[in-house]
Design a protein around this motif. Structure first.
Motif, PDB file in Angstrom:
ATOM      1  N   UNK A 206       0.843  -1.189   0.000  1.00  0.00           N
ATOM      2  CA  UNK A 206       0.000   0.000   0.000  1.00  0.00           C
ATOM      3  C   UNK A 206       0.878   1.238   0.000  1.00  0.00           C
ATOM      4  N   UNK A 207       0.290   2.380  -0.355  1.00  0.00           N
ATOM      5  CA  UNK A 207       1.043   3.637  -0.382  1.00  0.00           C
ATOM      6  C   UNK A 207       0.383   4.629   0.559  1.00  0.00           C
ATOM      7  N   UNK A 208       1.167   5.099   1.552  1.00  0.00           N
ATOM      8  CA  UNK A 208       0.686   6.098   2.507  1.00  0.00           C
ATOM      9  C   UNK A 208       0.806   7.471   1.847  1.00  0.00           C
ATOM     10  N   UNK A 209      -0.327   8.009   1.403  1.00  0.00           N
ATOM     11  CA  UNK A 209      -0.294   9.258   0.645  1.00  0.00           C
ATOM     12  C   UNK A 209       0.146  10.431   1.510  1.00  0.00           C
ATOM     13  N   UNK A 210      -0.225  10.418   2.786  1.00  0.00           N
ATOM     14  CA  UNK A 210       0.153  11.521   3.676  1.00  0.00           C
ATOM     15  C   UNK A 210       1.652  11.542   3.942  1.00  0.00           C
TER      16      UNK A 210
ATOM     17  N   UNK B 154      -0.341  -8.346  -4.136  1.00  0.00           N
ATOM     18  CA  UNK B 154      -1.331  -7.392  -4.614  1.00  0.00           C
ATOM     19  C   UNK B 154      -0.947  -6.002  -4.138  1.00  0.00           C
ATOM     20  N   UNK B 155      -1.501  -4.990  -4.794  1.00  0.00           N
ATOM     21  CA  UNK B 155      -1.321  -3.605  -4.369  1.00  0.00           C
ATOM     22  C   UNK B 155      -2.700  -2.996  -4.167  1.00  0.00           C
ATOM     23  N   UNK B 156      -2.852  -2.205  -3.099  1.00  0.00           N
ATOM     24  CA  UNK B 156      -4.166  -1.655  -2.753  1.00  0.00           C
ATOM     25  C   UNK B 156      -4.033  -0.200  -2.313  1.00  0.00           C
ATOM     26  N   UNK B 157      -5.156   0.484  -2.320  1.00  0.00           N
ATOM     27  CA  UNK B 157      -5.239   1.826  -1.751  1.00  0.00           C
ATOM     28  C   UNK B 157      -5.417   1.681  -0.240  1.00  0.00           C
TER      29      UNK B 157
ATOM     30  N   UNK C 230      -0.076  -0.421 -11.838  1.00  0.00           N
ATOM     31  CA  UNK C 230       0.152  -0.544 -10.399  1.00  0.00           C
ATOM     32  C   UNK C 230      -0.108   0.768  -9.678  1.00  0.00           C
ATOM     33  N   UNK C 231       0.375   1.854 -10.241  1.00  0.00           N
ATOM     34  CA  UNK C 231       0.202   3.153  -9.591  1.00  0.00           C
ATOM     35  C   UNK C 231      -1.270   3.524  -9.439  1.00  0.00           C
ATOM     36  N   UNK C 232      -2.080   3.163 -10.420  1.00  0.00           N
ATOM     37  CA  UNK C 232      -3.506   3.460 -10.354  1.00  0.00           C
ATOM     38  C   UNK C 232      -4.154   2.800  -9.145  1.00  0.00           C
ATOM     39  N   UNK C 233      -3.714   1.606  -8.804  1.00  0.00           N
ATOM     40  CA  UNK C 233      -4.291   0.883  -7.678  1.00  0.00           C
ATOM     41  C   UNK C 233      -3.842   1.461  -6.340  1.00  0.00           C
ATOM     42  N   UNK C 234      -2.662   2.020  -6.283  1.00  0.00           N
ATOM     43  CA  UNK C 234      -2.095   2.492  -5.023  1.00  0.00           C
ATOM     44  C   UNK C 234      -2.508   3.914  -4.661  1.00  0.00           C
ATOM     45  N   UNK C 235      -2.781   4.744  -5.652  1.00  0.00           N
ATOM     46  CA  UNK C 235      -2.998   6.167  -5.419  1.00  0.00           C
ATOM     47  C   UNK C 235      -4.484   6.529  -5.367  1.00  0.00           C
ATOM     48  N   UNK C 236      -4.803   7.641  -4.711  1.00  0.00           N
ATOM     49  CA  UNK C 236      -6.184   8.130  -4.765  1.00  0.00           C
ATOM     50  C   UNK C 236      -6.514   8.592  -6.177  1.00  0.00           C
ATOM     51  N   UNK C 237      -7.759   8.958  -6.407  1.00  0.00           N
ATOM     52  CA  UNK C 237      -8.186   9.336  -7.757  1.00  0.00           C
ATOM     53  C   UNK C 237      -7.368  10.512  -8.292  1.00  0.00           C
ATOM     54  N   UNK C 238      -7.108  11.496  -7.437  1.00  0.00           N
ATOM     55  CA  UNK C 238      -6.286  12.641  -7.817  1.00  0.00           C
ATOM     56  C   UNK C 238      -5.028  12.662  -6.957  1.00  0.00           C
ATOM     57  N   UNK C 239      -3.901  12.949  -7.578  1.00  0.00           N
ATOM     58  CA  UNK C 239      -2.628  12.842  -6.872  1.00  0.00           C
ATOM     59  C   UNK C 239      -1.621  13.815  -7.481  1.00  0.00           C
ATOM     60  N   UNK C 240      -0.548  14.047  -6.781  1.00  0.00           N
ATOM     61  CA  UNK C 240       0.516  14.912  -7.294  1.00  0.00           C
ATOM     62  C   UNK C 240       1.541  14.090  -8.063  1.00  0.00           C
ATOM     63  N   UNK C 241       2.311  14.756  -8.900  1.00  0.00           N
ATOM     64  CA  UNK C 241       3.383  14.078  -9.626  1.00  0.00           C
ATOM     65  C   UNK C 241       4.425  13.560  -8.630  1.00  0.00           C
ATOM     66  N   UNK C 242       4.611  14.276  -7.541  1.00  0.00           N
ATOM     67  CA  UNK C 242       5.562  13.847  -6.513  1.00  0.00           C
ATOM     68  C   UNK C 242       5.137  12.509  -5.920  1.00  0.00           C
ATOM     69  N   UNK C 243       3.841  12.348  -5.631  1.00  0.00           N
ATOM     70  CA  UNK C 243       3.350  11.090  -5.061  1.00  0.00           C
ATOM     71  C   UNK C 243       3.553   9.941  -6.050  1.00  0.00           C
TER      72      UNK C 243
ATOM     73  N   UNK D 170      -4.781  12.880 -12.590  1.00  0.00           N
ATOM     74  CA  UNK D 170      -5.534  11.626 -12.497  1.00  0.00           C
ATOM     75  C   UNK D 170      -5.255  10.837 -13.763  1.00  0.00           C
ATOM     76  N   UNK D 171      -5.457   9.539 -13.686  1.00  0.00           N
ATOM     77  CA  UNK D 171      -5.227   8.696 -14.860  1.00  0.00           C
ATOM     78  C   UNK D 171      -6.419   8.768 -15.802  1.00  0.00           C
ATOM     79  N   UNK D 172      -6.141   8.913 -17.077  1.00  0.00           N
ATOM     80  CA  UNK D 172      -7.161   8.776 -18.116  1.00  0.00           C
ATOM     81  C   UNK D 172      -7.279   7.272 -18.375  1.00  0.00           C
TER      82      UNK D 172
END
Length: 268
Positions: free
Chosen positions: A38-42, A137-140, A190-203, A250-252
């Motif tokens: 998982x990816x801790x967005x904070x 697996x990878x999850x939000x 993979x990144x789509x599964x880990x990140x929220x719908x909207x995210x920064x390029x840094x994340x 966000x991903x298209x």
């Protein structure tokens, strides 16, 4: 206060199902272990889901036995849910671990000295060579609530950089899962599964850095991602410093899936 002997008996009861399962229904010599990322967005860091055994305070990956009437994938989903309370849509089989000495003789002898007092049949199970199949697996993380089971004192997300030493060959399983995901970074979402719908390029960059284990040059990474034309750019974050606020992306999904079908990597 629970004694060490009692804690080890709990361990025995779980892994060999003498108290809670019908031993005749278990597939001998095979188990499964799950590596959940998982990816801790904070905190902007990659995490792995771990369990802490009640006895000895040892950390482990969630896993369990396989029933004779279920396929490995079903066993993996069931065990992950039973051990952590987490259900996932996808668990990918990535490797079978068949080391002869997956468990140390010291571990076996210690548990045998306790288990034999309760049921002599357990010794047969301890002496059985167990192979384990790894699933990844990878999850939000924000969509999960890990819950420890009765055999664990903790079940939680642990930053990769702080991962403790794991029991048996679980470090090998973890490392193999990391290698597996690194290879897939170039062609799976993979990144789509880990990140929220909207995210920064840094994340997004931090996700890749977490798996690759090395820093990436910011402008080069951003240039590569934007050239793929799979990101939609949104308004800047309101931080009080408008000129420095990062854009959100966000991903298209349609372009993303089209790119995947063409076999063009996301990161090369």
């Amino acid at each position: 206060m629970q004694t060490i002997q009692y804690k080890f008996y709990i361990f025995v009861a779980y892994f060999f199902n003498m108290s809670f399962y019908n031993i005749e229904k278990i597939l001998p010599g095979h188990s499964i272990d799950c590596v959940v990322f998982g990816f801790d967005y904070n905190e902007q860091e990659l995490n792995v889901l771990l369990m802490k055994w009640k006895m000895g305070g040892k950390w482990a990956l969630p896993g369990g036995v396989v029933y004779k009437d279920e396929i490995l994938e079903d066993a993996a989903h069931r065990s992950l849910k039973e051990r952590t309370g987490i259900s996932v849509s996808v668990l990918e089989q990535f490797h079978t671990f068949s080391g002869i000495n997956r468990r140390s003789e010291e571990e076996i002898q210690l548990m045998l000295s306790i288990a034999a007092k309760y049921d002599i049949k357990i010794e047969k199970w301890f002496r059985t060579r167990y192979l384990t199949t790894g699933f990844v697996t990878v999850v939000n993380m924000e969509n999960t609530t890990p819950v420890e089971d009765i055999y664990s004192s903790e079940c939680r997300w642990v930053p990769i950089k702080d991962k403790p030493e794991l029991v048996m060959d679980h470090d090998d399983i973890f490392n193999k899962a990391m290698d597996h995901v690194r290879i897939q970074l170039s062609y799976l979402p993979i990144s789509m599964a880990l990140l929220p719908e909207k995210f920064t390029m840094k994340a997004l960059k931090k996700v890749y850095e977490g798996f690759l284990g090395k820093p990436l040059e910011r402008s080069n990474f951003q240039s590569k991602m934007l050239k793929l034309d799979i990101l939609n750019r949104h308004e800047k974050l309101m931080t009080g410093a408008a000129n420095k606020a990062p854009y959100l992306y966000s991903f298209d999904k349609e372009k993303y899936e089209s790119l995947l079908k063409k076999g063009i990597g996301l990161f090369v």
